[in-house]
Design a protein around this motif. Structure first.
Motif, PDB file in Angstrom:
ATOM      1  N   ASP A  72       4.309  -2.893   3.129  1.00  0.00           N
ATOM      2  CA  ASP A  72       3.777  -4.248   3.085  1.00  0.00           C
ATOM      3  C   ASP A  72       3.696  -4.702   4.541  1.00  0.00           C
ATOM      4  OD1 ASP A  72       3.062  -6.854   2.693  1.00  0.00           O
ATOM      5  OD2 ASP A  72       4.652  -7.297   1.246  1.00  0.00           O
ATOM      6  N   GLY A  92       6.332   2.777   0.094  1.00  0.00           N
ATOM      7  CA  GLY A  92       5.176   1.908   0.192  1.00  0.00           C
ATOM      8  C   GLY A  92       5.333   1.026   1.414  1.00  0.00           C
ATOM      9  N   SER A 147       0.849  -1.191   0.000  1.00  0.00           N
ATOM     10  CA  SER A 147       0.000   0.000   0.000  1.00  0.00           C
ATOM     11  C   SER A 147       0.883   1.238   0.000  1.00  0.00           C
ATOM     12  CB  SER A 147      -0.921   0.013   1.226  1.00  0.00           C
ATOM     13  OG  SER A 147      -0.168   0.226   2.401  1.00  0.00           O
ATOM     14  N   SER A 183       0.127   4.242   1.645  1.00  0.00           N
ATOM     15  CA  SER A 183      -0.682   5.039   2.562  1.00  0.00           C
ATOM     16  C   SER A 183      -0.025   6.358   2.954  1.00  0.00           C
ATOM     17  CB  SER A 183      -0.995   4.222   3.814  1.00  0.00           C
ATOM     18  OG  SER A 183       0.210   3.729   4.385  1.00  0.00           O
TER      19      SER A 183
END
Length: 84
Positions: free
Chosen positions: A25, A23, A4, A6
């Motif tokens: 995980d 990113g 993601s 986020s």
């Protein structure tokens, strides 16, 4: 868990000529770097200064993140990926 993005942060690196972004995980942070010339594929008239490069990254964030995701899915062993 899937990768993601986020955290919307990104950082220009004038020495390496590109943009760093991250990113996640699960709890593992994955670092990505996209080179300026990749952004020039999106914007042929790209201003090669910090503001121009970051603006191009922001305009094409979705495409860049899809490309980053495909790199990660193909090889999850790395902690740093370069988009070139």
């Amino acid at each position: 868990m899937a990768l993601s993005f986020s955290n919307p942060s990104r950082s220009y690196d004038g020495t390496k000529h590109g943009v760093w972004f991250w990113g996640y995980d699960n709890t593992r942070e994955i670092t990505f770097f996209v080179e300026d010339h990749v952004l020039m594929n999106f914007d042929s008239d790209l201003e090669a200064d910090e503001a121009g490069v970051l603006a191009s990254f922001d305009r094409h964030r979705d495409e860049i993140l899809k490309f980053a995701m495909s790199l990660y899915v193909n090889d999850r062993r790395q902690a740093l990926y370069t988009l070139h």
